[in-house]
Design an enzyme around this catalytic site. Sequence first.
Site, PDB file in Angstrom:
ATOM      1  N   PHE A   1     -39.408   8.630   1.911  1.00 20.86           N
ATOM      2  CA  PHE A   1     -38.708   8.914   2.883  1.00 20.86           C
ATOM      3  C   PHE A   1     -38.869  10.721   3.542  1.00 20.86           C
ATOM      4  O   PHE A   1     -37.361  11.141   4.614  1.00 20.86           O
ATOM      5  CB  PHE A   1     -37.597   8.710   3.991  1.00 20.86           C
ATOM      6  CG  PHE A   1     -37.684   7.439   4.102  1.00 20.86           C
ATOM      7  CD1 PHE A   1     -38.757   5.932   4.158  1.00 20.86           C
ATOM      8  CD2 PHE A   1     -36.973   6.216   2.638  1.00 20.86           C
ATOM      9  CE1 PHE A   1     -38.613   5.261   4.088  1.00 20.86           C
ATOM     10  CE2 PHE A   1     -36.733   5.069   2.006  1.00 20.86           C
ATOM     11  CZ  PHE A   1     -37.589   4.478   2.854  1.00 20.86           C
TER      12      PHE A   1
ATOM     13  N   ILE B   1     -46.113   6.624  -2.391  1.00 22.31           N
ATOM     14  CA  ILE B   1     -44.553   5.847  -1.774  1.00 22.31           C
ATOM     15  C   ILE B   1     -44.367   4.888  -1.516  1.00 22.31           C
ATOM     16  O   ILE B   1     -43.157   4.313  -0.590  1.00 22.31           O
ATOM     17  CB  ILE B   1     -44.158   7.360  -1.241  1.00 22.31           C
ATOM     18  CG1 ILE B   1     -44.344   7.235  -0.007  1.00 22.31           C
ATOM     19  CG2 ILE B   1     -43.601   8.569  -2.243  1.00 22.31           C
ATOM     20  CD1 ILE B   1     -43.148   8.877   1.140  1.00 22.31           C
TER      21      ILE B   1
ATOM     22  N   ASN C   1     -56.528   0.890   7.573  1.00 25.17           N
ATOM     23  CA  ASN C   1     -56.257  -0.468   7.009  1.00 25.17           C
ATOM     24  C   ASN C   1     -55.138  -1.236   8.028  1.00 25.17           C
ATOM     25  O   ASN C   1     -54.029  -0.151   7.838  1.00 25.17           O
ATOM     26  CB  ASN C   1     -55.316  -0.791   5.737  1.00 25.17           C
ATOM     27  CG  ASN C   1     -55.465  -1.777   4.800  1.00 25.17           C
ATOM     28  OD1 ASN C   1     -54.866  -2.854   5.483  1.00 25.17           O
ATOM     29  ND2 ASN C   1     -55.224  -2.268   4.131  1.00 25.17           N
TER      30      ASN C   1
ATOM     31  N   THR D   1     -51.623  -2.750   6.014  1.00 26.01           N
ATOM     32  CA  THR D   1     -50.309  -1.195   5.913  1.00 26.01           C
ATOM     33  C   THR D   1     -49.536   0.219   6.622  1.00 26.01           C
ATOM     34  O   THR D   1     -49.180   0.316   7.071  1.00 26.01           O
ATOM     35  CB  THR D   1     -51.364  -0.735   4.991  1.00 26.01           C
ATOM     36  OG1 THR D   1     -52.073   0.495   4.620  1.00 26.01           O
ATOM     37  CG2 THR D   1     -51.714  -1.211   3.631  1.00 26.01           C
TER      38      THR D   1
ATOM     39  N   GLN E   1     -46.529   0.239   8.158  1.00 24.53           N
ATOM     40  CA  GLN E   1     -46.001   1.819   8.722  1.00 24.53           C
ATOM     41  C   GLN E   1     -45.595   1.565   9.169  1.00 24.53           C
ATOM     42  O   GLN E   1     -44.073   2.420  10.219  1.00 24.53           O
ATOM     43  CB  GLN E   1     -47.116   3.116   8.334  1.00 24.53           C
ATOM     44  CG  GLN E   1     -47.702   3.127   7.026  1.00 24.53           C
ATOM     45  CD  GLN E   1     -46.087   4.178   5.967  1.00 24.53           C
ATOM     46  OE1 GLN E   1     -45.763   4.953   6.246  1.00 24.53           O
ATOM     47  NE2 GLN E   1     -45.179   2.590   4.853  1.00 24.53           N
TER      48      GLN E   1
ATOM     49  N   LYS F   1     -55.356   9.622  11.616  1.00 20.88           N
ATOM     50  CA  LYS F   1     -54.065  11.237  12.374  1.00 20.88           C
ATOM     51  C   LYS F   1     -52.541  10.723  10.930  1.00 20.88           C
ATOM     52  O   LYS F   1     -52.435  11.560  10.458  1.00 20.88           O
ATOM     53  CB  LYS F   1     -53.320  10.886  13.685  1.00 20.88           C
ATOM     54  CG  LYS F   1     -55.054  10.698  14.183  1.00 20.88           C
ATOM     55  CD  LYS F   1     -54.156  10.457  15.566  1.00 20.88           C
ATOM     56  CE  LYS F   1     -55.115  11.179  17.068  1.00 20.88           C
ATOM     57  NZ  LYS F   1     -54.131  11.162  18.205  1.00 20.88           N
TER      58      LYS F   1
ATOM     59  N   VAL G   1     -49.544   8.215  10.160  1.00 22.69           N
ATOM     60  CA  VAL G   1     -48.833   6.323  11.245  1.00 22.69           C
ATOM     61  C   VAL G   1     -47.541   6.504  10.584  1.00 22.69           C
ATOM     62  O   VAL G   1     -46.635   5.643  10.635  1.00 22.69           O
ATOM     63  CB  VAL G   1     -49.387   4.683  11.316  1.00 22.69           C
ATOM     64  CG1 VAL G   1     -50.379   5.632  12.554  1.00 22.69           C
ATOM     65  CG2 VAL G   1     -49.521   4.459   9.900  1.00 22.69           C
TER      66      VAL G   1
ATOM     67  N   GLU H   1     -45.072   9.019  10.615  1.00 20.18           N
ATOM     68  CA  GLU H   1     -43.655   9.062  11.371  1.00 20.18           C
ATOM     69  C   GLU H   1     -43.386   8.626  12.910  1.00 20.18           C
ATOM     70  O   GLU H   1     -42.391   8.617  12.829  1.00 20.18           O
ATOM     71  CB  GLU H   1     -43.762  10.793  11.902  1.00 20.18           C
ATOM     72  CG  GLU H   1     -43.140  11.383  10.279  1.00 20.18           C
ATOM     73  CD  GLU H   1     -44.044  11.777   9.276  1.00 20.18           C
ATOM     74  OE1 GLU H   1     -42.531  11.308   8.335  1.00 20.18           O
ATOM     75  OE2 GLU H   1     -44.363  11.461   8.961  1.00 20.18           O
TER      76      GLU H   1
END
Length: 737
Positions: free
Chosen positions: A238, A464, A631, A634, A638, A700, A702, A704
Amino acid sequence: MTTLESPGRTVVGEGIERVDAPLKVTGGAHYPNDFSYPGMVHAALVGSTIAAGRIRSIDASDAQSAPGVLTVITHLTAPQLPRGPMTQLGSSPPAPMQDDRILHYGQHIAIVVADSAEQARHAASLVRVEYEPTEALLDVEDPNAEILDNPWGLDSERGDVSAGFAEADVVVEGRYTTPDNTNNPLGLMSTIASWHGDSVTVHDSTQWPHNVRTTLAAVFGVPESGIRVLAPFVGGGFGAGLRVWSHVILTALAAREVRHPVKLVLTRPQMFTSVGHRPNSVQQIRIGATRAGNLVAIEHHGISSVAMEDDDFEPVSSCSAVSYACPNVVTRDRQARLNIPCPGSMRAPAEGQGNFALESAIDEAAHAIGMDPLELRLRNYAEDHPLLGLPWSSKALRDCYTQGAERFGWSRRTPDIGSMRDGRWLVGYGMAGASYPFYQAPCQARASLRRDGSAYVRSAATDIGTGTYTVMTQFAAELLGLEISRVRFDLGDSDMPYAPQAGGSGLTSALANAIHTACDNLVHELLDIVRDDDKSPLRGASADDVTVGEGRLHRISAPDQGEPYTDILARHGLEEVSADGRSTPPDGQQIGMAPSGAFGAKFVEIRIDPGLGLLRVRRVVSAIDGGRILNEKTATSQIVGGTVGGISQAMFEATETDEGTGRIANPTFGDYLMPVNADVPDMEVIFCGTPDRATKAGTKGVGEIGLVGVAAAIGNAIHHATGRRLRSLPFTIDQLL
């Protein structure tokens, strides 16, 4: 040649299972803490128990004579070390244990090395320290604190704000505060260092292996070529793993001194003082609007905390400069130097704090003029980049608003305060716009085709938990026309081609663009091999003549004229063919567009028990423009994870610092509040928009955007339910009673 236009089966976009999942569920995924070396010993840290002053004396004799202890290093015995280099994220944290000064509570003042971790921890408790304390600066609004103007030149001003406010029919103004938050990945940050002469192998919980290599080379004066940093799996981050913290340097220092591999694992309380945190902020925002719903002025000032000798910076007001088509805008950011641990990035840095103030104030302005909050945002939609005057490379925020509102059922909202109920519960609907700025950094990758028809692609990135292993496997498979099972993607090794940090929602685009180039170059290499090959149906073909599919190259005009990769390599006696690729960030002026980050809209339904002050989030709909989604599974994960983080920011998280001592008062999972399963509501995620035009991959990022806007949407829902405008995070029971 554009290999993405291959007519074969498309694998990008499919929500396939994570390719690394079998390793993780069977225990085969090795995290930094899982590694071991022959003769490895263990280290423990001693932290300061005051926040400001000097060390009058430090006595390590009892610790040094404790069972199993190899050495105790303090500022009295540590060598002079230079500060690490400047990075893409700013300067490195200060070098540890260079003098007797204490700048924050928990500062590392000694490292103990012993045969076992238990012996090291016991010996660390025997180090005796006498201090000469001074008064600590701990309040971001302390008049004695040194104030720094915006160090990165990111303040902005356009139009005439005074004239704009004079024109406004309605002006809303508020003071918003956000507390320190601590990253707290589940996996404790750990480091192993093993020296061989001037070469060192390091296993580290880092989100940026090359940064660790560069920093250690500079600090210890050794060649980068002799440093290898390994992080194939990292237990979350994070943002905590973006900088090279002092415990990493101290582990390498201890290993060099004792001439044994050394392992150091931070304790949970040390995670609160050693690896950064989201800095607190105080924000003053003022918005002027006409009765018709036109924003005519925005003024947003923020001040946030920074450590005494650090340069971390988060411009919390910067979101107000580009979010709306308002003609008159001023944003200003400052920092206050305090006796606190060094801050660092935490998911959605700057935007997480600034969006809360901006989107809460926008909601307040809508209420003041009697307009639906969604309509006010649509009326002031920024079609072009407000500062650059360029069209966005992509922007589907309008679709996020409309599609998210439809999915949520925003039309069922009745506008009057407290007008929606469910039995004893007050019901509130709230929404917020969200954005996260464009970020990319240079990146490199290498792609290889092997004689057995498989592909091997690698880059020194980290995963991560975001799914990088999986989406890059998918992406490479599509670019080369191979089945997923025939592609291996590796990362987490500084000996691989350079990759930037896994942070800032920039890695996917940077890495995908580098892999795109590497795979294109690989096809060029194959065509060069068969250029004069009489036996190849591809003889003389150019890259524009061919495409890929089913493990082969073939002519676009004649699909039957082609051959498998395996045939090309076998006929020419090659075991492997490789090619490198690199990507660089797009230049907006050169491409005539403003490179676009992610956009989104958050819609939230909350329930409040007015008698008990209980707040429950019942459901959340997130509509996200993340460009091309590699994907969906995933990417959805997020957004869901980021939304949980946003709920945590809104309702739970606050790192509490004792005003008298600077001590972190809640540095355990028993005291630091975070949401559990019962606090997480039903969540829906929808993706809007098209591939971004600024880069080959069209992505782009995703990572954040899932968190941004959640706190404001919840706060706006609370206002809709109760009429209370809460301007201080987190929202607590006492604020609702």
